[in-house]
Design an enzyme around this catalytic site. Structure first.
Site, PDB file in Angstrom:
ATOM      1  CG  LEU A  89      42.325  28.152  45.787  1.00 36.98           C
ATOM      2  CD1 LEU A  89      43.102  26.965  45.240  1.00 36.98           C
ATOM      3  CD2 LEU A  89      40.969  28.251  45.091  1.00 36.98           C
ATOM      4  CG  HIS A 108      32.800  32.205  41.359  1.00 38.52           C
ATOM      5  ND1 HIS A 108      33.472  31.269  42.117  1.00 38.52           N
ATOM      6  CD2 HIS A 108      32.028  31.506  40.491  1.00 38.52           C
ATOM      7  CE1 HIS A 108      33.103  30.064  41.727  1.00 38.52           C
ATOM      8  NE2 HIS A 108      32.226  30.171  40.741  1.00 38.52           N
ATOM      9  CG  ASP A 149      31.820  30.763  45.357  1.00 39.86           C
ATOM     10  OD1 ASP A 149      32.748  31.588  45.492  1.00 39.86           O
ATOM     11  OD2 ASP A 149      31.996  29.619  44.921  1.00 39.86           O
ATOM     12  CD  GLU A 178      38.698  35.972  36.056  1.00 39.26           C
ATOM     13  OE1 GLU A 178      38.021  35.196  36.723  1.00 39.26           O
ATOM     14  OE2 GLU A 178      39.902  35.772  35.788  1.00 39.26           O
TER      15      GLU A 178
HETATM   16  C1  GRF Z   1      40.213  33.502  38.307  1.00 43.24           C
HETATM   17  O1  GRF Z   1      39.526  32.858  37.285  1.00 43.24           O
HETATM   18  C2  GRF Z   1      39.273  34.028  39.359  1.00 43.24           C
HETATM   19  O2  GRF Z   1      37.999  34.325  38.860  1.00 43.24           O
HETATM   20  C3  GRF Z   1      39.158  32.870  40.300  1.00 43.24           C
HETATM   21  O3  GRF Z   1      40.410  32.258  40.303  1.00 43.24           O
HETATM   22  C4  GRF Z   1      41.089  32.552  39.087  1.00 43.24           C
HETATM   23  C5  GRF Z   1      42.411  33.150  39.443  1.00 43.24           C
HETATM   24  O4  GRF Z   1      43.215  33.375  38.313  1.00 43.24           O
HETATM   25  N1  GRF Z   1      38.689  33.280  41.596  1.00 43.24           N
HETATM   26  P1  GRF Z   1      44.570  34.212  38.481  1.00 43.24           P
HETATM   27  O5  GRF Z   1      45.385  33.509  39.567  1.00 43.24           O
HETATM   28  O6  GRF Z   1      44.209  35.593  38.874  1.00 43.24           O
HETATM   29  O7  GRF Z   1      45.261  34.143  37.163  1.00 43.24           O
END
Ligand code: GRF
Length: 195
Positions: A89, A108, A149, A178
Site C-alpha cells: 500500500l 491491481h 496504477d 490472481e
Molecule cells: C489483491 O487483490 C491484489 O490485487 C491487490 O491487493 C490484494 C492483495 O491480496 N493489489 P493478498 O494480500 O495477496 O491476499
C-alpha cells in the site's frame, strides 16, 4: 543451469498472492525463487505465511521504504532481481524505480484504467465495481511508476459478473484470477524471456 531469478515481495496485508508466488517458485525447475518478503505492517498476515513456507520475512517501518540507505542493502543482500508488489500500500519512490527499472511489478484487482488510482485498493475496488453496475471485472498486472496504477500493463484477465454478485463475490472471483495468473506471468515476463 542459469541462476534463478530472485523475486522479493513487498506486501502490506493478508498475503494470498505472496503465498501463491512462493509456492509456485518452490519448484526449482521454474527458474525463480522468493528469498525475501518485506512488509511495512508488523501484523500483516503475509509475514506469517512467508515464515511458515520457509521464506525470510521482514517487517520494515514505512519510513525505511523511503530510505535508500536502509532498503537497498537489504534488497542486495538477498540478490533481488525483481520486486513484486502484492497488496503493497505504499508508493514506490523514484530512486527505487530507477534502480530497478522495468523490474518492479504490481497486480491491481480491476481492469485498469478503470477503478484505479488513489484510494482504490482492496474492498474499495470491488465495492466501486458493484456500485457502477459493471458486467465484468478482472485483474491488471503492470509495471510500476511513480504514478499510482499507471505503469504499462503486462497482462489483463477478465471475469463476468452477475447482477446478484456482492462485493465479496467479486473479490472471490478476482482472487481466483490472481492465483491463476500472477505467478505464471512473472515466470513469462522475467524467466522464459531470458535469452
Ligand atoms: C489483491 O487483490 C491484489 O490485487 C491487490 O491487493 C490484494 C492483495 O491480496 N493489489 P493478498 O494480500 O495477496 O491476499
Amino acid at each position: 543451469m542459469k541462476k534463478p531469478v530472485n523475486f522479493t515481495i513487498f506486501a502490506s496485508g493478508n498475503g494470498s498472492n505472496a503465498e501463491n508466488i512462493i509456492r509456485y517458485f518452490a519448484d526449482p525447475s521454474r527458474g525463480g525463487a522468493t528469498p525475501l518478503v518485506v512488509s511495512n505492517r508488523r501484523e500483516a498476515g503475509v509475514l506469517d505465511r512467508a515464515s511458515r513456507l520457509g521464506v525470510k520475512a521482514r517487517h520494515l517501518p514505512s519510513s525505511s521504504f523511503r530510505n535508500p540507505e536502509e532498503l537497498l542493502p537489504l534488497l542486495r543482500s538477498h540478490d533481488t532481481d525483481v520486486i513484486v508488489l502484492a497488496g503493497f500500500l505504499l508508493m514506490i519512490p523514484d530512486w527505487l524505480i530507477k534502480e530497478y527499472e522495468g523490474r518492479i511489478v504490481n497486480i491491481h484487482p480491476s481492469l485498469l484504467p478503470k477503478f484505479g488510482g488513489k484510494g482504490m485498493y482492496g474492498a474499495h475496488v470491488h465495492e466501486a465495481v458493484k456500485a457502477a453496475g459493471e458486467t465484468e471485472t478482472g485483474i491488471t498486472i503492470h509495471h510500476v511508476t511513480t504514478l499510482c496504477d499507471e505503469g504499462a500493463p503486462i497482462f489483463q484477465a477478465r471475469v463476468d459478473l452477475s447482477p446478484s454478485d456482492t462485493p465479496a463475490d467479486i473479490e472471490r472471483k478476482v482472487h481466483a484470477l490472481e492465483a491463476k495468473h500472477y505467478p505464471r506471468i512473472l515466470e513469462e515476463t522475467f524467466i522464459s524471456s531470458r535469452s
